[in-house]
Design an enzyme around this catalytic site. Structure first.
Site, PDB file in Angstrom:
ATOM      1  N   TRP A 130     -19.155  -0.334 -45.872  1.00 13.96           N
ATOM      2  CA  TRP A 130     -19.543   1.333 -45.697  1.00 13.96           C
ATOM      3  C   TRP A 130     -19.514   1.840 -43.997  1.00 13.96           C
ATOM      4  CZ3 TRP A 130     -22.116   4.199 -42.020  1.00 13.96           C
ATOM      5  CH2 TRP A 130     -23.816   3.408 -41.965  1.00 13.96           C
ATOM      6  N   GLU A 181     -13.830   8.384 -45.762  1.00 13.64           N
ATOM      7  CA  GLU A 181     -14.831   9.839 -44.641  1.00 13.64           C
ATOM      8  C   GLU A 181     -14.379  10.070 -43.441  1.00 13.64           C
ATOM      9  OE1 GLU A 181     -19.054  10.023 -44.784  1.00 13.64           O
ATOM     10  OE2 GLU A 181     -19.207   7.741 -45.319  1.00 13.64           O
ATOM     11  N   LYS A 209     -27.096  11.759 -45.251  1.00 15.15           N
ATOM     12  CA  LYS A 209     -28.419  12.678 -45.341  1.00 15.15           C
ATOM     13  C   LYS A 209     -27.684  13.887 -45.848  1.00 15.15           C
ATOM     14  CE  LYS A 209     -31.552   9.604 -43.314  1.00 15.15           C
ATOM     15  NZ  LYS A 209     -31.072   9.231 -43.102  1.00 15.15           N
ATOM     16  N   SER A 237     -31.734  -0.067 -40.997  1.00 17.48           N
ATOM     17  CA  SER A 237     -30.964  -0.869 -42.147  1.00 17.48           C
ATOM     18  C   SER A 237     -29.882  -1.420 -42.051  1.00 17.48           C
ATOM     19  CB  SER A 237     -31.097   0.723 -43.524  1.00 17.48           C
ATOM     20  OG  SER A 237     -32.801   1.260 -43.129  1.00 17.48           O
ATOM     21  N   TYR A 238     -29.386  -0.956 -41.721  1.00 12.23           N
ATOM     22  CA  TYR A 238     -27.853  -2.263 -41.250  1.00 12.23           C
ATOM     23  C   TYR A 238     -27.297  -2.394 -40.081  1.00 12.23           C
ATOM     24  CZ  TYR A 238     -27.402   0.951 -45.451  1.00 12.23           C
ATOM     25  OH  TYR A 238     -27.415   1.603 -46.905  1.00 12.23           O
ATOM     26  N   TYR A 239     -27.400  -3.742 -39.462  1.00 15.02           N
ATOM     27  CA  TYR A 239     -27.250  -4.272 -38.326  1.00 15.02           C
ATOM     28  C   TYR A 239     -26.096  -4.522 -37.613  1.00 15.02           C
ATOM     29  CZ  TYR A 239     -31.995  -5.730 -39.262  1.00 15.02           C
ATOM     30  OH  TYR A 239     -33.521  -5.655 -39.388  1.00 15.02           O
ATOM     31  N   LEU A 266     -24.368  -1.423 -34.927  1.00 17.37           N
ATOM     32  CA  LEU A 266     -25.392  -0.970 -33.954  1.00 17.37           C
ATOM     33  C   LEU A 266     -24.364   0.486 -33.917  1.00 17.37           C
ATOM     34  CD1 LEU A 266     -26.919  -0.447 -30.722  1.00 17.37           C
ATOM     35  CD2 LEU A 266     -24.853   0.238 -30.080  1.00 17.37           C
ATOM     36  N   HIS A 267     -25.961   1.569 -34.369  1.00 15.83           N
ATOM     37  CA  HIS A 267     -25.399   3.305 -34.814  1.00 15.83           C
ATOM     38  C   HIS A 267     -26.098   4.082 -33.599  1.00 15.83           C
ATOM     39  CE1 HIS A 267     -27.862   1.382 -37.905  1.00 15.83           C
ATOM     40  NE2 HIS A 267     -28.309   2.696 -38.010  1.00 15.83           N
ATOM     41  N   VAL A 268     -26.383   5.298 -33.488  1.00 17.59           N
ATOM     42  CA  VAL A 268     -27.083   5.996 -32.685  1.00 17.59           C
ATOM     43  C   VAL A 268     -27.148   7.843 -33.810  1.00 17.59           C
ATOM     44  CG1 VAL A 268     -27.535   7.516 -30.778  1.00 17.59           C
ATOM     45  CG2 VAL A 268     -26.011   5.469 -30.112  1.00 17.59           C
TER      46      VAL A 268
HETATM   47  P1  M7G Z   1     -30.142   3.129 -40.202  1.00 17.50           P
HETATM   48  O1  M7G Z   1     -31.446   3.411 -39.010  1.00 17.50           O
HETATM   49  O2  M7G Z   1     -29.155   1.606 -40.522  1.00 17.50           O
HETATM   50  O3  M7G Z   1     -31.448   2.737 -41.318  1.00 17.50           O
HETATM   51  O4  M7G Z   1     -29.068   4.390 -40.442  1.00 17.50           O
HETATM   52  P2  M7G Z   1     -32.006   3.982 -42.852  1.00 17.50           P
HETATM   53  O5  M7G Z   1     -31.028   4.735 -43.306  1.00 17.50           O
HETATM   54  O6  M7G Z   1     -32.682   3.869 -42.917  1.00 17.50           O
HETATM   55  O7  M7G Z   1     -31.924   5.717 -41.549  1.00 17.50           O
HETATM   56  C1  M7G Z   1     -27.985   4.235 -41.222  1.00 17.50           C
HETATM   57  C2  M7G Z   1     -27.811   5.771 -41.010  1.00 17.50           C
HETATM   58  O8  M7G Z   1     -26.565   5.860 -41.857  1.00 17.50           O
HETATM   59  C3  M7G Z   1     -28.571   6.566 -41.967  1.00 17.50           C
HETATM   60  O9  M7G Z   1     -28.756   7.514 -41.589  1.00 17.50           O
HETATM   61  C4  M7G Z   1     -28.149   6.832 -43.355  1.00 17.50           C
HETATM   62  O10 M7G Z   1     -28.122   8.069 -44.300  1.00 17.50           O
HETATM   63  C5  M7G Z   1     -26.186   6.394 -42.956  1.00 17.50           C
HETATM   64  N1  M7G Z   1     -25.130   6.087 -43.891  1.00 17.50           N
HETATM   65  C6  M7G Z   1     -25.789   4.988 -45.022  1.00 17.50           C
HETATM   66  N2  M7G Z   1     -24.963   5.012 -45.166  1.00 17.50           N
HETATM   67  C7  M7G Z   1     -24.236   3.821 -46.422  1.00 17.50           C
HETATM   68  C8  M7G Z   1     -23.712   5.785 -45.447  1.00 17.50           C
HETATM   69  C9  M7G Z   1     -22.634   6.459 -45.103  1.00 17.50           C
HETATM   70  O11 M7G Z   1     -21.525   5.161 -46.519  1.00 17.50           O
HETATM   71  N3  M7G Z   1     -21.185   7.265 -45.073  1.00 17.50           N
HETATM   72  C10 M7G Z   1     -22.033   7.865 -43.869  1.00 17.50           C
HETATM   73  N4  M7G Z   1     -21.929   8.779 -42.903  1.00 17.50           N
HETATM   74  N5  M7G Z   1     -23.589   7.900 -43.505  1.00 17.50           N
HETATM   75  C11 M7G Z   1     -23.976   6.477 -43.786  1.00 17.50           C
END
Ligand code: M7G
Length: 355
Positions: free
Chosen positions: A193, A203, A225, A290-292, A294-296
């Site tokens: 994704w 998106e 979310k 949850s996803y490795y 880098l994102h903020v």
């Molecule tokens: P994280 O800190 O890896 O884990 O954040 P968390 O989900 O436990 O917070 C990943 C962020 O990416 C989360 O805030 C998710 O809601 C968001 N996210 C996950 N997915 C699969 C998507 C997606 O497909 N599109 C968007 N826009 N955001 C996503």
């Protein structure tokens, strides 16, 4: 005050098809029914689109489609729920595929109040002196349920949403390299994704800001979310273009230009689009994420976003300062974070005698 922006902006919010049946269909998620094979194929196609084929039902340039891929959703368990937050996480199947469905009642919007009062039916429950209580039946479009579908869902998705006791884990730099990193390399959730967003395969119309630079660039867009209906619960994520930074642990001072860029341009883009100043934003990284990749996270101060507590969120401003003071800060320091009881990583820490 709740701020609302253009229709063009919030029409683009749906990445999964939703049901025009609204609340009543959602309430029937536990109902099982037989489906024909043709119907099953169609649902499977819909589920695949929901999974990652990335169209949001706006190919025609018109309103998003309102197809009910959930009409055959069969619930196997309620993973967790909260009456206060009006949210329910369900595990079940859609056309034979494992699925997680999240149902969340949306906030009342200030701009819809006039219509709500004018077009709703009101039924009296009780009256006593100056006190009275009613049930207000709002028009369906003012009473939607934000619905998130993960399909096909993996066991890791199911665990992520299941209510679980948590334990605080202490991870040294060595623990990271000997316990966490090998686990993450084997077990992480797919990043497809993320790549779809970076490559504009999904998106694309939701993107708020895009810096294409391969070193310091990032894509800023609404988080899954956030339904984008009101700024009060604003939630965006900035996804780095660099693909080899898994988490906070990989950061060193060489990444400062990237972090500065995300911090400053992200805040500027949010000010321009949503009229929300930096002083109203909580900008942070999760550890563990949850996803490795880098994102903020950018969330509105005052909105109690999941995962914004001190045990998991690291303010980007602090991260920048720590790296300025010590270029190897996040590679050497001990970090603490919560893990759920059934998280495989917790098992690894236990096996290593670290818990
Ligand atoms: P994280 O800190 O890896 O884990 O954040 P968390 O989900 O436990 O917070 C990943 C962020 O990416 C989360 O805030 C998710 O809601 C968001 N996210 C996950 N997915 C699969 C998507 C997606 O497909 N599109 C968007 N826009 N955001 C996503």
């Amino acid at each position: 005050m709740t701020l609302i922006w253009s229709k063009a902006c919030f029409q683009t919010e749906t990445i999964f098809d939703r049901s025009s049946g609204g609340g009543s269909d959602m309430a029937n998620v536990a109902a099982k029914r037989e489906i024909s094979s043709a119907e099953s194929e169609e649902l499977s196609r819909e589920a695949k689109r929901a999974k990652g084929d990335n169209k949001n039902g706006e190919e025609s340039g018109n309103e998003p489609e309102w197809k009910n891929i959930l009409s055959t959703f069969t619930t196997s368990s309620v993973l967790s729920d909260s009456a206060r937050e009006k949210i329910m996480f369900l595990h079940g199947k859609i056309a034979g595929d494992e699925a997680v469905v999240v149902l969340e009642k949306t906030p009342i919007r200030e701009d819809s109040l006039a219509e709500l009062f004018k077009d709703s039916k009101l039924r009296l429950d009780m009256r006593n002196d100056i006190y009275s209580s009613y049930r207000l039946q709002a028009p369906p479009h003012l009473n939607e349920i934000k619905t998130t579908v993960v399909c096909p869902a993996t066991e890791k998705h199911v665990k992520k949403y299941r209510r679980q006791e948590s334990f605080l884990v202490e991870e040294t730099g060595d623990d990271y390299r000997s316990i966490t990193l090998p686990y993450v390399q084997q077990q992480s959730l797919s990043l497809q994704w993320v790549y779809n967003i970076l490559e504009k395969k999904a998106e694309a119309e939701r993107v708020v800001y895009d810096d294409p630079d391969p070193e310091v660039g990032f894509v800023l867009l609404p988080d899954l979310k956030w339904d984008q209906k009101q700024v009060d619960d604003l939630y965006l994520i900035a996804i780095a273009r660099q693909k080899d930074i898994k988490s906070l642990r990989d950061l060193s001072s060489e990444h400062l230009p990237l972090l500065h860029n995300i911090f400053h341009k992200g805040k500027a883009a949010i000010l321009e689009r949503y009229n929300l100043p930096a002083s109203k934003l909580r900008v942070y990284l999760h550890y563990q994420p949850s996803y490795y990749h880098l994102h903020v996270h950018f969330t509105k101060l005052g909105h109690d976003a999941p995962g914004c507590g001190v045990e998991r969120a690291h303010l980007l401003a602090d991260v920048i300062q720590n790296l300025q003071a010590d270029p190897q800060f996040y590679r050497t320091r001990t970090l603490w974070f919560p893990l759920r009881a059934d998280d495989g990583l917790l098992g690894r820490f236990k096996e290593a005698g670290r818990l």
